[in-house]
Design an enzyme around this catalytic site. Structure first.
Site, PDB file in Angstrom:
ATOM      1  N   SER A  79     -21.618  51.501  66.863  1.00 29.83           N
ATOM      2  CA  SER A  79     -20.970  52.419  66.963  1.00 29.83           C
ATOM      3  C   SER A  79     -19.496  52.752  67.448  1.00 29.83           C
ATOM      4  O   SER A  79     -18.683  51.773  67.077  1.00 29.83           O
ATOM      5  CB  SER A  79     -21.240  52.962  68.636  1.00 29.83           C
TER       6      SER A  79
ATOM      7  N   LYS B 194     -28.145  52.976  76.587  1.00 35.93           N
ATOM      8  CA  LYS B 194     -27.044  53.610  75.972  1.00 35.93           C
ATOM      9  C   LYS B 194     -25.699  54.265  76.045  1.00 35.93           C
ATOM     10  O   LYS B 194     -25.487  54.884  76.308  1.00 35.93           O
ATOM     11  CB  LYS B 194     -27.294  53.938  74.600  1.00 35.93           C
TER      12      LYS B 194
ATOM     13  N   TYR C  52     -20.839  49.262  78.362  1.00 32.56           N
ATOM     14  CA  TYR C  52     -21.784  49.437  77.379  1.00 32.56           C
ATOM     15  C   TYR C  52     -20.825  48.569  76.153  1.00 32.56           C
ATOM     16  O   TYR C  52     -21.375  48.529  75.212  1.00 32.56           O
ATOM     17  CB  TYR C  52     -22.184  50.513  77.031  1.00 32.56           C
TER      18      TYR C  52
ATOM     19  N   LEU D 271     -40.437  51.745  76.349  1.00 33.27           N
ATOM     20  CA  LEU D 271     -40.698  53.291  76.255  1.00 33.27           C
ATOM     21  C   LEU D 271     -39.490  53.334  77.620  1.00 33.27           C
ATOM     22  O   LEU D 271     -40.423  53.884  79.011  1.00 33.27           O
ATOM     23  CB  LEU D 271     -42.212  53.177  77.510  1.00 33.27           C
TER      24      LEU D 271
ATOM     25  N   LYS E  87     -21.915  46.537  72.553  1.00 35.93           N
ATOM     26  CA  LYS E  87     -21.932  46.669  71.133  1.00 35.93           C
ATOM     27  C   LYS E  87     -20.793  45.620  70.141  1.00 35.93           C
ATOM     28  O   LYS E  87     -21.020  45.016  69.506  1.00 35.93           O
ATOM     29  CB  LYS E  87     -21.487  48.010  70.685  1.00 35.93           C
TER      30      LYS E  87
HETATM   31  N1  UFG Z   1     -19.366  67.007  76.026  1.00 36.37           N
HETATM   32  C1  UFG Z   1     -18.508  68.546  76.033  1.00 36.37           C
HETATM   33  N2  UFG Z   1     -19.561  68.476  77.124  1.00 36.37           N
HETATM   34  C2  UFG Z   1     -20.446  67.682  77.292  1.00 36.37           C
HETATM   35  C3  UFG Z   1     -20.161  66.394  76.589  1.00 36.37           C
HETATM   36  C4  UFG Z   1     -19.718  66.134  75.365  1.00 36.37           C
HETATM   37  O1  UFG Z   1     -17.419  69.405  76.404  1.00 36.37           O
HETATM   38  O2  UFG Z   1     -21.140  68.219  78.046  1.00 36.37           O
HETATM   39  C5  UFG Z   1     -17.537  66.531  74.635  1.00 36.37           C
HETATM   40  C6  UFG Z   1     -17.013  65.035  74.336  1.00 36.37           C
HETATM   41  O3  UFG Z   1     -16.005  65.408  75.770  1.00 36.37           O
HETATM   42  C7  UFG Z   1     -16.746  64.377  73.259  1.00 36.37           C
HETATM   43  C8  UFG Z   1     -17.714  65.301  72.993  1.00 36.37           C
HETATM   44  O4  UFG Z   1     -17.798  66.013  73.083  1.00 36.37           O
HETATM   45  O5  UFG Z   1     -15.185  64.882  73.568  1.00 36.37           O
HETATM   46  C9  UFG Z   1     -18.467  64.176  72.684  1.00 36.37           C
HETATM   47  O6  UFG Z   1     -19.649  64.115  73.578  1.00 36.37           O
HETATM   48  P1  UFG Z   1     -20.799  62.723  73.450  1.00 36.37           P
HETATM   49  O7  UFG Z   1     -20.796  62.313  74.358  1.00 36.37           O
HETATM   50  O8  UFG Z   1     -21.592  63.906  72.040  1.00 36.37           O
HETATM   51  O9  UFG Z   1     -20.175  61.756  72.215  1.00 36.37           O
HETATM   52  P2  UFG Z   1     -19.956  60.600  73.049  1.00 36.37           P
HETATM   53  O10 UFG Z   1     -18.325  61.204  71.446  1.00 36.37           O
HETATM   54  O11 UFG Z   1     -18.605  60.392  73.788  1.00 36.37           O
HETATM   55  O12 UFG Z   1     -20.296  59.617  72.363  1.00 36.37           O
HETATM   56  C10 UFG Z   1     -19.940  58.300  71.240  1.00 36.37           C
HETATM   57  C11 UFG Z   1     -21.445  57.926  71.403  1.00 36.37           C
HETATM   58  C12 UFG Z   1     -21.570  57.344  72.365  1.00 36.37           C
HETATM   59  C13 UFG Z   1     -20.638  56.008  72.871  1.00 36.37           C
HETATM   60  C14 UFG Z   1     -19.773  56.741  72.855  1.00 36.37           C
HETATM   61  C15 UFG Z   1     -18.273  56.094  73.811  1.00 36.37           C
HETATM   62  O13 UFG Z   1     -22.004  58.349  70.828  1.00 36.37           O
HETATM   63  O14 UFG Z   1     -22.507  56.030  71.392  1.00 36.37           O
HETATM   64  O15 UFG Z   1     -18.831  57.895  71.889  1.00 36.37           O
HETATM   65  O16 UFG Z   1     -17.440  56.300  73.672  1.00 36.37           O
HETATM   66  F1  UFG Z   1     -20.871  55.543  73.550  1.00 36.37           F
END
Ligand code: UFG
Length: 340
Positions: free
Chosen positions: A125, A85, A150, A34, A154
């Site tokens: 991932s 994560k 991170y 948790l 993985k």
């Molecule tokens: N984004 C925004 N604004 C935000 C949050 C995200 O524009 O407030 C954009 C990011 O720049 C990206 C897209 O939305 O282009 C997705 O972003 P997320 O943070 O939701 O997801 P990511 O693709 O960055 O994350 C994924 C996985 C993670 C992993 C990461 C590594 O969810 O577990 O890739 O880069 F660690």
């Protein structure tokens, strides 16, 4: 009935996976310390399935605590979600990330070997691909050096599982490389519960729509994509959870050589950040204030999956539309915040 231990089972992916497993006839035991979840989603799992889920509040790095679970239950397999994560936090606290993410997995594998092994699903991932040279990525696309501790955990855990399966015939392994899991269970009884300010896009969108956040920042509109915003492969959380049932079935029968297989779990369809925000507004008829800001450090321009191996070998395919998924994400957020 086969019993599956879900480490990190109180979290977003873990709780949805627990539901799919129970509905597929598996017994589920949850272990979670948790540290990044509370019991809300576990209670949701019990409401959805009508079953009591044995829960151990333990740290998977502690061997004695894990052994207790194996002593008290017959465990046929494990799905390992218990890990930190947050990419940014991992850069600031690399030792904490390496300690927790590696030790918890090694300890789980050691305890499984002591207890006659079983099937192991490791949550990996798309981050292992970095910015790939060609798209979509297949499982044979080379991994890129990790951009963060991170991401490195993985990659290392993938290698650990591959080596462990080779050395210990009692272990079977599957590695699932998730693309971007989003959404919530259609019951709105379980969903994503980020602590503090969300890092990921969809929880930030739903919290902005719920007026908990003033506005969403869209990180960059100068990428080489049709609207300039980054492309990702957003996969419905229930579809993703169902892939774990297929992975377990694969290990309990059909894999001929017992090797540790790797599967991409995505939709195969890229969507831009801007498109996702627009779809959310359209489907849910709720405005989301946003502004365009600079790129976020460490973000890649575009990544999406070739899912043909999972489609063929696991006989699994993402089936929910992104519209349905965004409606579920909003239904969950509204329920949490008491919005009608
Ligand atoms: N984004 C925004 N604004 C935000 C949050 C995200 O524009 O407030 C954009 C990011 O720049 C990206 C897209 O939305 O282009 C997705 O972003 P997320 O943070 O939701 O997801 P990511 O693709 O960055 O994350 C994924 C996985 C993670 C992993 C990461 C590594 O969810 O577990 O890739 O880069 F660690």
């Amino acid at each position: 009935m086969k019993n599956i231990l879900i480490t990190g089972g109180a979290g977003f992916i873990g709780s949805h996976t627990a539901v799919e497993l129970i509905e597929a006839g598996y017994g589920v035991i949850v272990a979670d310390n948790l540290s990044n979840a509370d019991t809300t989603c576990l209670e949701g799992v019990e409401k959805i399935t009508g079953q009591k889920v044995p829960f151990y509040q333990i740290d998977c790095c502690k061997k004695e605590d894990l052994r207790k679970i194996f002593t008290e239950n017959r465990i046929d397999g494990a799905i390992h979600f218990a890990a930190f994560k947050a990419v940014g936090e991992s850069v600031e606290k690399p030792l904490m990330y390496y300690h927790n993410n590696l030790l918890s997995f090694i300890t789980l594998l050691e305890v499984m070997v002591e207890n006659n092994g079983g099937a192991v699903v490791f949550s990996s991932s798309a981050t292992v691909y970095g910015q790939p040279d060609s798209l979509p990525v297949t499982e044979d696309t080379p991994r890129k050096p990790a951009e963060s501790p991170y991401g490195n955990t993985k990659q290392i855990c993938e290698d650990i599982l591959m080596d462990a399966v080779k050395a210990h015939p009692c272990l079977k392994g599957v590695i699932l490389r998730y693309f971007n899991p989003i959404g919530a269970h259609p019951s709105a009884l379980i969903g994503e519960l980020p602590r503090g300010v969300p890092n990921n896009l969809v929880p930030f969108i739903t919290q902005t729509a719920a007026r908990l956040r003033e506005e969403l920042r869209i990180f960059g509109n100068d990428y080489s994509t049709s609207d300039g915003t980054a492309l990702r492969d957003y996969i419905d959380i229930v579809d993703l959870a169902a892939a774990h049932v297929s992975a377990l079935e694969r290990m309990t029968g059909h894999n001929p050589d017992g090797s540790c297989e790797v599967f991409n779990i995505g939709t195969g369809k890229p969507i831009s950040v801007m498109e996702l925000v627009e779809k959310f507004t359209e489907v849910n008829r709720v405005p989301v204030r946003y502004k365009i800001t600079g790129r976020r450090e460490g973000d890649v321009e575009a990544v999406w999956a070739d899912t043909s191996r999972a489609n063929k070998v696991l006989r699994w395919k993402a089936s929910r539309s992104v519209e349905q998924t965004l409606a579920n994400a909003w239904a969950w957020e509204k329920k949490l915040r008491g919005i009608n």
